[in-house]
Design a protein around this motif. Structure first.
Motif, PDB file in Angstrom:
ATOM      1  N   GLY A  82       0.839  -1.214   0.000  1.00  0.00           N
ATOM      2  CA  GLY A  82       0.000   0.000   0.000  1.00  0.00           C
ATOM      3  C   GLY A  82       0.864   1.250   0.000  1.00  0.00           C
ATOM      4  N   SER A  84       3.100   2.035   1.810  1.00  0.00           N
ATOM      5  CA  SER A  84       4.493   1.805   2.187  1.00  0.00           C
ATOM      6  C   SER A  84       5.381   1.410   1.007  1.00  0.00           C
ATOM      7  CB  SER A  84       4.568   0.758   3.300  1.00  0.00           C
ATOM      8  OG  SER A  84       4.103   1.343   4.503  1.00  0.00           O
ATOM      9  N   SER A 143       6.951  -0.455   7.293  1.00  0.00           N
ATOM     10  CA  SER A 143       5.596  -0.718   7.770  1.00  0.00           C
ATOM     11  C   SER A 143       5.313   0.217   8.926  1.00  0.00           C
ATOM     12  CB  SER A 143       5.459  -2.181   8.210  1.00  0.00           C
ATOM     13  OG  SER A 143       4.146  -2.407   8.673  1.00  0.00           O
ATOM     14  N   SER A 145       2.591   0.387  10.830  1.00  0.00           N
ATOM     15  CA  SER A 145       2.056  -0.354  11.979  1.00  0.00           C
ATOM     16  C   SER A 145       3.067  -1.378  12.461  1.00  0.00           C
ATOM     17  CB  SER A 145       0.773  -1.066  11.575  1.00  0.00           C
ATOM     18  OG  SER A 145       1.058  -2.001  10.545  1.00  0.00           O
ATOM     19  N   GLY A 146       3.908  -1.839  11.555  1.00  0.00           N
ATOM     20  CA  GLY A 146       4.879  -2.873  11.913  1.00  0.00           C
ATOM     21  C   GLY A 146       4.255  -4.241  12.080  1.00  0.00           C
ATOM     22  N   THR A 148       1.689  -5.441   9.619  1.00  0.00           N
ATOM     23  CA  THR A 148       0.947  -5.858   8.421  1.00  0.00           C
ATOM     24  C   THR A 148       1.487  -7.208   7.934  1.00  0.00           C
ATOM     25  OG1 THR A 148       0.690  -3.534   7.909  1.00  0.00           O
ATOM     26  CG2 THR A 148       0.188  -5.072   6.137  1.00  0.00           C
ATOM     27  N   GLN A 287      -4.622   4.215  -5.142  1.00  0.00           N
ATOM     28  CA  GLN A 287      -4.652   3.893  -3.712  1.00  0.00           C
ATOM     29  C   GLN A 287      -5.031   5.119  -2.900  1.00  0.00           C
ATOM     30  OE1 GLN A 287      -1.341   3.838  -1.276  1.00  0.00           O
ATOM     31  NE2 GLN A 287      -2.428   2.783   0.354  1.00  0.00           N
TER      32      GLN A 287
END
Ligand code: PA5
Length: 450
Positions: A82, A84, A143, A145-146, A148, A287
């Protein structure tokens, strides 16, 4: 002055000037909410002043790491999904040589970017690791959120592969982590293993993060001038902030026109380019707009095409299919290079009428001819013109699209900075994979599959 121009001459007959003017006071409200950071989703408005706030210290840390990556590696595996990875791919493919991956080392003078963690295909991952065996490579893992799943799984495999090749310490020198300041598993791994790491600001969401280290590190590692990219965005940032006159503010104008068209039943926007170099820029845009606007059972569906290629596939539908489409076209005024069509003494193909013409001229005539045909066929057309495909122009374009997306989301009355719908597939996938904590969901979904 900015180089980007928006041409709205070809919405005539679909949208009237007076209809646009009706949005003047609403626009001023949305601008206030954005710039004063008081609007919906206001904890994710950090992207607004990212370009002007980009520090010399950050750029120089990125330059140092990019230089180290270049020394160390022939390949860099950008691992993310996405927001990232799409910004990196959009910029590097727009700026890069069409055959980068086939050039030799001296011809390209920078490592080749490869991608991982943007899907779960086993064959791709197997082939990637097979390819990387005995190659010199680094990994940039991204990432916010770290947690995904797609990039986390890919990174676990890449880390393992790197450690088997270079040992734990050697691998740690080739891994660069870009993640949240404190949360998430990736942050903990990066700290424990001593990776060079960068922070994604808390108030910048994934799809608005290309001008943070998320995009800047891999773009610099691929050999492009990130200072110019940020400068272009900063120019657009300053221009849009100052320009409160609707008809002179391209982001506001674009946002308003697309919403008027949407309200008139044009529920699909097709973003088109006339060079394959823009393919991933269009993916990035899809996106940005899809995730920002498609919620609460509303939103313009963002689609993309690459012309003239897709005139021989999607062209038929656009010309004569359901009339619920409008088109936005990115035109590039000056191509980086050009080529002349040669004369042929036999002229068996009948193309001598083009002899001596530049190919870019033929492409431009195809663009103009298509625009007229589509407008005649009932497709309103918005043109976004860039002077060239340079770092500077791309910086302008990126910021323009981001600001327009935020205004457009506010007009649509959605929160353009969240993406709650992305969780639905994850919940089911975790349930099907028996993830601890999902026991109830596992039982429910298993019943449905019987
Ligand atoms: O725009 C977004 O927020 C998303 O598309 C994210 O970028 C994507 O889901 C990846 O998330 P993360 O960076 O947390 O792995």
């Amino acid at each position: 002055m900015i180089g980007l121009k928006i041409n709205t001459g070809n919405i005539a007959g679909f949208v009237e000037t007076e209809e646009i003017r009706l949005f003047e006071s609403e626009l001023s409200l949305h601008r206030d909410h954005l710039y004063n950071k008081t609007g919906t989703g206001n904890d994710f408005l950090g992207w607004i002043d990212l370009p002007s706030g980009c520090s010399k210290a950050l750029l120089s840390q990125i330059h140092d790491d990019a230089a180290r990556i270049k020394e160390q590696s022939d390949y860099v595996v950008v691992t993310g999904i996405g927001g990232s990875y799409l910004g990196t791919r959009a910029v590097t493919e727009a700026l890069g040589h069409s055959f980068t991956n086939l050039l030799n080392k001296t011809e390209r003078n920078a490592p080749i970017l490869l991608y991982a963690g943007h899907h779960l295909d086993a064959e791709y991952m197997h082939q990637l690791l097979e390819f990387l065996t005995n190659k010199s490579y680094s990994v940039i893992v991204i990432s916010k959120s770290g947690t995904t799943t797609e990039p986390a799984v890919a990174f676990r495999m890449l880390k393992n592969h790197l450690e088997n090749t270079y040992g734990k310490q050697g691998a740690a020198k080739r891994i660069y982590a870009i993640t949240d300041a404190s949360r998430g598993a990736l942050k903990q791994v990066a700290d424990n293993e001593g990776y060079s790491s960068y922070v994604i600001p808390d108030d910048v969401g994934g799809r608005y993060s290309v001008l943070t280290p998320v995009g800047l590190l891999p773009i610099a590692a691929a050999g492009f001038d990130i200072r110019k990219l940020v400068d272009g965005a900063a120019k657009m940032e300053a221009f849009l902030r100052k320009e409160d006159e609707l008809f002179k503010n391209p982001a506001a104008l674009y946002a308003i026109i697309r919403n008027i068209l949407y309200r008139k039943g044009k529920t699909i926007e097709i973003l088109a380019g006339y060079t394959p170099s823009l393919f991933y820029l269009i993916e990035w845009w899809k996106q940005l707009y899809g995730e920002s606007e498609g919620k609460d059972q509303k939103g313009i569906f963002p689609a993309g095409v690459s012309f003239t290629t897709d005139l021989h596939s999607m062209g038929q539908y656009i010309q004569e299919g359901l009339r619920n489409i409008f088109e936005t076209v990115i035109n590039i005024r000056s191509p980086r290079t050009d080529i002349e069509i040669p004369s042929d003494s036999d002229n068996l193909d009948g193309l001598n009428f083009l002899a001596g013409q530049r190919l870019s001229h033929v492409n431009k005539m195809a663009a103009t001819g298509t625009m007229i045909a589509h407008v005649d066929g009932g497709i309103p057309n918005i043109e976004i013109e860039l002077p060239d495909l340079s770092e500077n122009s791309l910086g302008e374009l990126i910021y323009f699209f981001e600001m327009a997306c935020a205004i457009s989301g506010y007009i649509l009355e959605v929160n353009p900075f969240d993406q709650p719908g992305v969780e639905a597939y994850k919940k089911n996938m975790f349930a099907l994979l028996n993830k601890p904590g999902f026991e109830k969901e596992t039982a429910e979904i298993q019943k449905r599959l019987k």
